[in-house]
Design a protein around this motif. Sequence first.
Motif, PDB file in Angstrom:
ATOM      1  N   ASP A   1       0.827  -1.203   0.000  1.00  0.00           N
ATOM      2  CA  ASP A   1       0.000   0.000   0.000  1.00  0.00           C
ATOM      3  C   ASP A   1       0.863   1.255   0.000  1.00  0.00           C
ATOM      4  OD1 ASP A   1      -2.611  -1.264   0.180  1.00  0.00           O
ATOM      5  OD2 ASP A   1      -2.036  -1.837   2.211  1.00  0.00           O
ATOM      6  N   VAL A   2       1.913   1.247   0.811  1.00  0.00           N
ATOM      7  CA  VAL A   2       2.737   2.447   0.981  1.00  0.00           C
ATOM      8  C   VAL A   2       4.215   2.083   1.056  1.00  0.00           C
ATOM      9  CG1 VAL A   2       3.102   4.560   2.327  1.00  0.00           C
ATOM     10  CG2 VAL A   2       0.860   3.447   2.373  1.00  0.00           C
ATOM     11  N   ALA A   3       5.036   2.854   0.367  1.00  0.00           N
ATOM     12  CA  ALA A   3       6.485   2.845   0.580  1.00  0.00           C
ATOM     13  C   ALA A   3       6.827   4.133   1.315  1.00  0.00           C
ATOM     14  CB  ALA A   3       7.232   2.777  -0.750  1.00  0.00           C
ATOM     15  N   VAL A   4       7.408   4.007   2.500  1.00  0.00           N
ATOM     16  CA  VAL A   4       7.821   5.179   3.273  1.00  0.00           C
ATOM     17  C   VAL A   4       9.332   5.307   3.142  1.00  0.00           C
ATOM     18  CG1 VAL A   4       7.765   6.336   5.500  1.00  0.00           C
ATOM     19  CG2 VAL A   4       5.918   4.763   4.874  1.00  0.00           C
ATOM     20  N   VAL A   5       9.771   6.463   2.657  1.00  0.00           N
ATOM     21  CA  VAL A   5      11.156   6.655   2.241  1.00  0.00           C
ATOM     22  C   VAL A   5      11.779   7.797   3.035  1.00  0.00           C
ATOM     23  CG1 VAL A   5      12.664   7.142   0.281  1.00  0.00           C
ATOM     24  CG2 VAL A   5      10.467   5.980  -0.094  1.00  0.00           C
ATOM     25  N   GLY A   6      12.981   7.576   3.571  1.00  0.00           N
ATOM     26  CA  GLY A   6      13.649   8.699   4.209  1.00  0.00           C
ATOM     27  C   GLY A   6      14.624   8.323   5.291  1.00  0.00           C
ATOM     28  N   GLU A   7      14.841   9.275   6.171  1.00  0.00           N
ATOM     29  CA  GLU A   7      15.874   9.171   7.190  1.00  0.00           C
ATOM     30  C   GLU A   7      15.409   8.292   8.358  1.00  0.00           C
ATOM     31  OE1 GLU A   7      17.878  13.537   6.430  1.00  0.00           O
ATOM     32  OE2 GLU A   7      16.128  13.382   7.735  1.00  0.00           O
ATOM     33  N   VAL A   8      16.355   7.495   8.870  1.00  0.00           N
ATOM     34  CA  VAL A   8      16.077   6.554   9.954  1.00  0.00           C
ATOM     35  C   VAL A   8      17.035   6.850  11.114  1.00  0.00           C
ATOM     36  CG1 VAL A   8      16.058   4.121  10.606  1.00  0.00           C
ATOM     37  CG2 VAL A   8      15.304   4.801   8.319  1.00  0.00           C
ATOM     38  N   PHE A   9      16.508   6.815  12.340  1.00  0.00           N
ATOM     39  CA  PHE A   9      17.312   7.167  13.504  1.00  0.00           C
ATOM     40  C   PHE A   9      17.053   6.214  14.669  1.00  0.00           C
ATOM     41  CE2 PHE A   9      16.746  11.124  11.173  1.00  0.00           C
ATOM     42  CZ  PHE A   9      18.022  11.665  11.176  1.00  0.00           C
ATOM     43  N   LEU A  10      17.996   6.203  15.584  1.00  0.00           N
ATOM     44  CA  LEU A  10      17.760   5.698  16.929  1.00  0.00           C
ATOM     45  C   LEU A  10      17.416   6.911  17.788  1.00  0.00           C
ATOM     46  CD1 LEU A  10      20.778   3.244  17.335  1.00  0.00           C
ATOM     47  CD2 LEU A  10      18.435   2.703  16.667  1.00  0.00           C
ATOM     48  N   ASP A  11      16.298   6.864  18.496  1.00  0.00           N
ATOM     49  CA  ASP A  11      15.842   7.986  19.306  1.00  0.00           C
ATOM     50  C   ASP A  11      16.157   7.778  20.780  1.00  0.00           C
ATOM     51  OD1 ASP A  11      14.840   9.449  17.233  1.00  0.00           O
ATOM     52  OD2 ASP A  11      12.722   9.135  17.723  1.00  0.00           O
ATOM     53  N   HIS A  12      16.715   8.799  21.389  1.00  0.00           N
ATOM     54  CA  HIS A  12      16.864   8.863  22.843  1.00  0.00           C
ATOM     55  C   HIS A  12      15.953   9.998  23.307  1.00  0.00           C
ATOM     56  CE1 HIS A  12      20.382   6.146  22.945  1.00  0.00           C
ATOM     57  NE2 HIS A  12      20.618   6.659  21.747  1.00  0.00           N
ATOM     58  N   ILE A  13      14.888   9.666  24.018  1.00  0.00           N
ATOM     59  CA  ILE A  13      13.812  10.612  24.302  1.00  0.00           C
ATOM     60  C   ILE A  13      13.817  10.973  25.790  1.00  0.00           C
ATOM     61  CG2 ILE A  13      11.314  10.998  24.211  1.00  0.00           C
ATOM     62  CD1 ILE A  13      11.382   8.665  22.041  1.00  0.00           C
ATOM     63  N   PHE A  14      14.023  12.251  26.067  1.00  0.00           N
ATOM     64  CA  PHE A  14      13.981  12.779  27.432  1.00  0.00           C
ATOM     65  C   PHE A  14      12.733  13.651  27.544  1.00  0.00           C
ATOM     66  CE2 PHE A  14      18.296  12.088  26.054  1.00  0.00           C
ATOM     67  CZ  PHE A  14      18.955  11.534  27.141  1.00  0.00           C
TER      68      PHE A  14
ATOM     69  N   GLY B   1      25.226  -3.104  12.587  1.00  0.00           N
ATOM     70  CA  GLY B   1      25.168  -3.605  13.950  1.00  0.00           C
ATOM     71  C   GLY B   1      23.818  -3.435  14.621  1.00  0.00           C
ATOM     72  N   ASP B   2      22.963  -2.601  14.046  1.00  0.00           N
ATOM     73  CA  ASP B   2      21.638  -2.359  14.624  1.00  0.00           C
ATOM     74  C   ASP B   2      20.537  -3.152  13.943  1.00  0.00           C
ATOM     75  OD1 ASP B   2      22.519  -0.396  16.517  1.00  0.00           O
ATOM     76  OD2 ASP B   2      22.679   1.045  14.866  1.00  0.00           O
ATOM     77  N   ARG B   3      20.883  -3.945  12.922  1.00  0.00           N
ATOM     78  CA  ARG B   3      19.848  -4.601  12.119  1.00  0.00           C
ATOM     79  C   ARG B   3      18.968  -5.544  12.938  1.00  0.00           C
ATOM     80  NH1 ARG B   3      18.187  -5.132   7.114  1.00  0.00           N
ATOM     81  NH2 ARG B   3      19.811  -3.711   6.373  1.00  0.00           N
TER      82      ARG B   3
ATOM     83  N   GLN C   1      13.596  -6.778  15.031  1.00  0.00           N
ATOM     84  CA  GLN C   1      12.700  -7.139  16.131  1.00  0.00           C
ATOM     85  C   GLN C   1      11.650  -6.070  16.362  1.00  0.00           C
ATOM     86  OE1 GLN C   1      12.932  -5.616  19.627  1.00  0.00           O
ATOM     87  NE2 GLN C   1      10.934  -6.622  19.833  1.00  0.00           N
ATOM     88  N   ARG C   2      12.082  -4.804  16.449  1.00  0.00           N
ATOM     89  CA  ARG C   2      11.140  -3.720  16.786  1.00  0.00           C
ATOM     90  C   ARG C   2      10.175  -3.454  15.638  1.00  0.00           C
ATOM     91  NH1 ARG C   2       7.771  -1.635  19.906  1.00  0.00           N
ATOM     92  NH2 ARG C   2       7.998   0.525  20.614  1.00  0.00           N
ATOM     93  N   LEU C   3      10.674  -3.405  14.414  1.00  0.00           N
ATOM     94  CA  LEU C   3       9.774  -3.202  13.274  1.00  0.00           C
ATOM     95  C   LEU C   3       8.840  -4.395  13.098  1.00  0.00           C
ATOM     96  CD1 LEU C   3      12.240  -1.621  10.682  1.00  0.00           C
ATOM     97  CD2 LEU C   3      10.396  -0.455  11.899  1.00  0.00           C
ATOM     98  N   GLY C   4       9.346  -5.586  13.427  1.00  0.00           N
ATOM     99  CA  GLY C   4       8.502  -6.775  13.349  1.00  0.00           C
ATOM    100  C   GLY C   4       7.312  -6.706  14.279  1.00  0.00           C
TER     101      GLY C   4
ATOM    102  N   GLY D   1       4.808  -5.272  12.110  1.00  0.00           N
ATOM    103  CA  GLY D   1       4.576  -5.883  10.815  1.00  0.00           C
ATOM    104  C   GLY D   1       5.290  -5.186   9.680  1.00  0.00           C
ATOM    105  N   VAL D   2       6.386  -4.476   9.987  1.00  0.00           N
ATOM    106  CA  VAL D   2       7.180  -3.797   8.962  1.00  0.00           C
ATOM    107  C   VAL D   2       8.500  -4.548   8.810  1.00  0.00           C
ATOM    108  CG1 VAL D   2       8.340  -1.659   8.291  1.00  0.00           C
ATOM    109  CG2 VAL D   2       6.157  -1.568   9.520  1.00  0.00           C
ATOM    110  N   GLY D   3       8.850  -4.930   7.583  1.00  0.00           N
ATOM    111  CA  GLY D   3      10.092  -5.646   7.331  1.00  0.00           C
ATOM    112  C   GLY D   3      11.284  -4.728   7.168  1.00  0.00           C
ATOM    113  N   THR D   4      12.492  -5.315   7.111  1.00  0.00           N
ATOM    114  CA  THR D   4      13.727  -4.540   6.982  1.00  0.00           C
ATOM    115  C   THR D   4      14.391  -4.714   5.615  1.00  0.00           C
ATOM    116  OG1 THR D   4      14.997  -6.357   7.969  1.00  0.00           O
ATOM    117  CG2 THR D   4      14.190  -4.652   9.465  1.00  0.00           C
ATOM    118  N   GLU D   5      13.665  -5.315   4.655  1.00  0.00           N
ATOM    119  CA  GLU D   5      14.285  -5.583   3.343  1.00  0.00           C
ATOM    120  C   GLU D   5      14.755  -4.311   2.648  1.00  0.00           C
ATOM    121  OE1 GLU D   5      10.454  -6.224   3.324  1.00  0.00           O
ATOM    122  OE2 GLU D   5      11.232  -7.421   4.977  1.00  0.00           O
ATOM    123  N   GLY D   6      14.067  -3.205   2.863  1.00  0.00           N
ATOM    124  CA  GLY D   6      14.414  -1.959   2.185  1.00  0.00           C
ATOM    125  C   GLY D   6      15.454  -1.131   2.908  1.00  0.00           C
ATOM    126  N   LEU D   7      15.985  -1.631   4.029  1.00  0.00           N
ATOM    127  CA  LEU D   7      17.004  -0.908   4.789  1.00  0.00           C
ATOM    128  C   LEU D   7      18.393  -1.386   4.387  1.00  0.00           C
ATOM    129  CD1 LEU D   7      15.419  -0.832   8.362  1.00  0.00           C
ATOM    130  CD2 LEU D   7      15.520   1.027   6.691  1.00  0.00           C
TER     131      LEU D   7
END
Length: 311
Positions: A5-18, A67-69, A74-77, A80-86
């Motif tokens: 249905d959708v391809a979401v394209v762009g920047e990916v980060f690890l977030d540290h939220i305070f 190293g983060d794959r 796990q988290r995207l799973g 229900g989002v796969g990592t094939e496009g990363l």
Amino acid sequence: MKTHDVAVVGEVFLDHIFSGFTTWPGPGEEALAQHYHRDLGGGTVNTACGLARLGRRVTLIGAIGAGDRAWFAQRLGDFGVGTEGLADHPAGTGVTASVSLREDRSFFTYPGANAALEPLLRGEAALAAMCAARHVHFAMPLPAALARTLLPQLSAAGCSTSLDVGFNPAWLADPDNHATCRAVDHFLPNQKEAALAGCAGDDAAACSAWARALGLAQVTIKLGGAGARVVDAAGSRLIAAPPIAVRDTTGAGDAFDAGFIDALLDHDSLDACAQRGCLCGAACCTALGALDGLPDFPRLRSLHEQFFPQP
């Protein structure tokens, strides 16, 4: 054939939220957070997970550190989002520290692997993945030269498009990029981003005048707790957001994008798309971080019935 249905394209980060600050510290001062949360982040991840939670088939396209794959998988799973496009990149995954007050937040960011995004999007594999989706959402400041070649290819493949560049002052102020805002089907800035692109005010007349001056057939401006303003050929309308108890505003705009696109895929009106976006943005604010508050369809329906009951 459309496989997603959708391809979401762009920047990916690890977030540290305070979060949980009452005031912003001055230079040399320290402020203590009431809460800390670590998660995947960036508009790309947040919007992809929001759409997947609503039942959409989503592919995510970006770059991370190898190293983060496992953690990404796990988290995207969980959504229900796969990592094939990363794609893996030696620079490592980008990192963002988010500092959230009740009504606003600020970010400190290391781009990391996101620097490799433009070459990735020029490749045949990424283009094929985008063309296989009904809708392509860009959660990034799409370079003008790339947009001029990529957007016509997506249109020819029958893909609708949307764009949320985030807080990128230089991109938003550059007239060369305004052609990209016109070329996508839906431009989704927030109020500060629209101002950087030249919108001098948040009332109906100012927003309509700005959209005409920029040559936008339609635009939806996110206004946080005030809702969203929709501008198209019929004029300018304010779409109200539901009143909710805010815990953390991180990712609210990305959740709005997910709700907006979900309604768009249902062929709803522009106003209905903005209303669903407001509901998803509000739901996101009820939990710490950008992902845990994303609503599934039953919760979305419940929120709609609670705040926007049918007469």
